[in-house]
Enzyme design. Structure first.
Site, short mmCIF file in Angstrom:
data_model
loop_
_atom_site.label_atom_id
_atom_site.label_comp_id
_atom_site.label_asym_id
_atom_site.label_seq_id
_atom_site.Cartn_x
_atom_site.Cartn_y
_atom_site.Cartn_z
CE LYS A 1 -1.48 -14.28 -47.39
NZ LYS A 1 -0.85 -15.35 -48.14
P1 FBP Z 1 4.59 -13.63 -48.50
O1 FBP Z 1 4.38 -12.58 -47.44
O2 FBP Z 1 5.97 -14.20 -48.43
O3 FBP Z 1 4.23 -13.08 -49.86
O4 FBP Z 1 3.61 -14.81 -48.14
C1 FBP Z 1 2.26 -14.79 -48.54
C2 FBP Z 1 2.00 -15.97 -49.46
O5 FBP Z 1 0.66 -15.98 -49.89
C3 FBP Z 1 2.35 -17.29 -48.86
O6 FBP Z 1 1.33 -17.77 -48.05
C4 FBP Z 1 2.64 -18.11 -50.05
O7 FBP Z 1 3.57 -19.10 -49.80
C5 FBP Z 1 3.23 -17.12 -50.98
O8 FBP Z 1 2.78 -15.85 -50.61
C6 FBP Z 1 2.82 -17.35 -52.40
O9 FBP Z 1 3.60 -16.53 -53.20
P2 FBP Z 1 3.40 -16.45 -54.75
O10 FBP Z 1 3.01 -15.04 -54.99
O11 FBP Z 1 4.74 -16.76 -55.32
O12 FBP Z 1 2.37 -17.44 -55.15
#
Ligand code: FBP
Length: 271
Positions: free
Chosen positions: A183
């Site tokens: 991811k």
């Molecule tokens: P989103 O679709 O909200 O971006 O979620 C993906 C993610 O990787 C989550 O699993 C995690 O909580 C968040 O984004 C982390 O975001 P950041 O970029 O602030 O670290």
């Protein structure tokens, strides 16, 4: 064939049923804090019911949340248990590190179909995160559990974490560290994301959702672009649970990912 290889193949198929997947990310209560959630979704069961009813393929959660909400998702969607995390309450210089947030055995006990763990490639804590990743991977291997790596280039020397060369580097490092699913960040265009998919050398790449886009159609366009670039799906949180119509967003994303539909065609699910 080893038993663990077979276990991995079976579990991967539960997530990527037609080779593609829409995964709902729901670890934000720790990663960002409850302020990420609109009032109607402070209750986790409210949002989880909506995404499950909309037919999402899998949910990625931390162990405590998976346990708390099992009656909503069990036997309906695949479960990916994330076992690393961090809060934004810690001092800024410590935020390029994720800590252990559970064990592979916890995920097994919860009936997980995969493990997820973050690696901040380029962080000053990269060495500790790699030790953590390989410990997780080794245990997961024993149980036949696939490992999803959140391959996030991030650290004091990373000026732009969405830069295609930086994202490619992180993705290739994820491949070489034995990730079964990757991811990572959207690099802003179909062409650049195609390069990202290419360096993954066949390991499925899923786009990380990112902050809420101003208009839902913009996010749907991103999804279409990455799918056209060869991605195998998305892992999305905020663009669904901060949307005015989370179920509609999931339906629209599913139609693009699994049926190759156009954003302009499926936006009606959301409006
Ligand atoms: P989103 O679709 O909200 O971006 O979620 C993906 C993610 O990787 C989550 O699993 C995690 O909580 C968040 O984004 C982390 O975001 P950041 O970029 O602030 O670290």
């Amino acid at each position: 064939m080893s038993f663990s290889y077979v276990g991995k193949v079976i579990r991967l198929k539960r997530i990527l049923r037609d080779g593609k997947a829409v995964v709902f990310a729901f670890d934000h209560g720790v990663e960002h804090g409850p302020r990420d959630f609109p009032p109607e979704h402070i209750d986790p069961s409210a949002i989880l019911k909506k995404v499950v009813d909309a037919g999402v393929n899998a949910i990625m959660m931390l162990p405590g949340m998976a346990s708390l909400t099992h009656d909503i998702w069990a036997n309906k969607v695949a479960l990916i248990v994330k076992i690393t995390s961090k809060t934004n309450l810690r001092p800024e210089e410590q935020r390029f590190l994720q800590s252990t947030f559970g064990y592979v055995e916890d995920a097994v006990a919860l009936g997980a179909d995969a493990i997820a763990a973050t690696v901040y490639w380029g962080s000053q804590f990269e060495d500790s995160m790699l030790n953590q990743w390989f410990a997780i991977r080794e245990a997961a291997e024993r149980y036949g559990l696939p490992c999803l790596q959140l391959s996030y280039p991030r650290g004091p020397s990373i000026k732009n974490m969405y830069d295609v060369e930086v994202v490619k580097y992180g993705v290739r490092a994820a491949v070489e560290s034995g990730a079964d699913l990757i991811k990572t960040y959207y690099t802003g265009s179909r062409e650049s994301f195609a390069e990202v998919v290419r360096v993954a050398a066949g390991i499925p790449v899923l786009m990380s959702g990112g902050p809420l886009r101003e208009k839902p159609i913009e996010f749907l366009q991103d999804v279409k672009n990455v799918m056209d670039a060869g991605a195998r799906g998305v892992v999305v949180g905020r663009n669904v649970f901060q949307s005015k119509n989370p179920g509609g967003m999931i339906r629209a994303i599913m139609a693009i990912v699994h049926e190759g539909r156009e954003p302009e065609e499926v936006i009606r699910f959301v409006e």
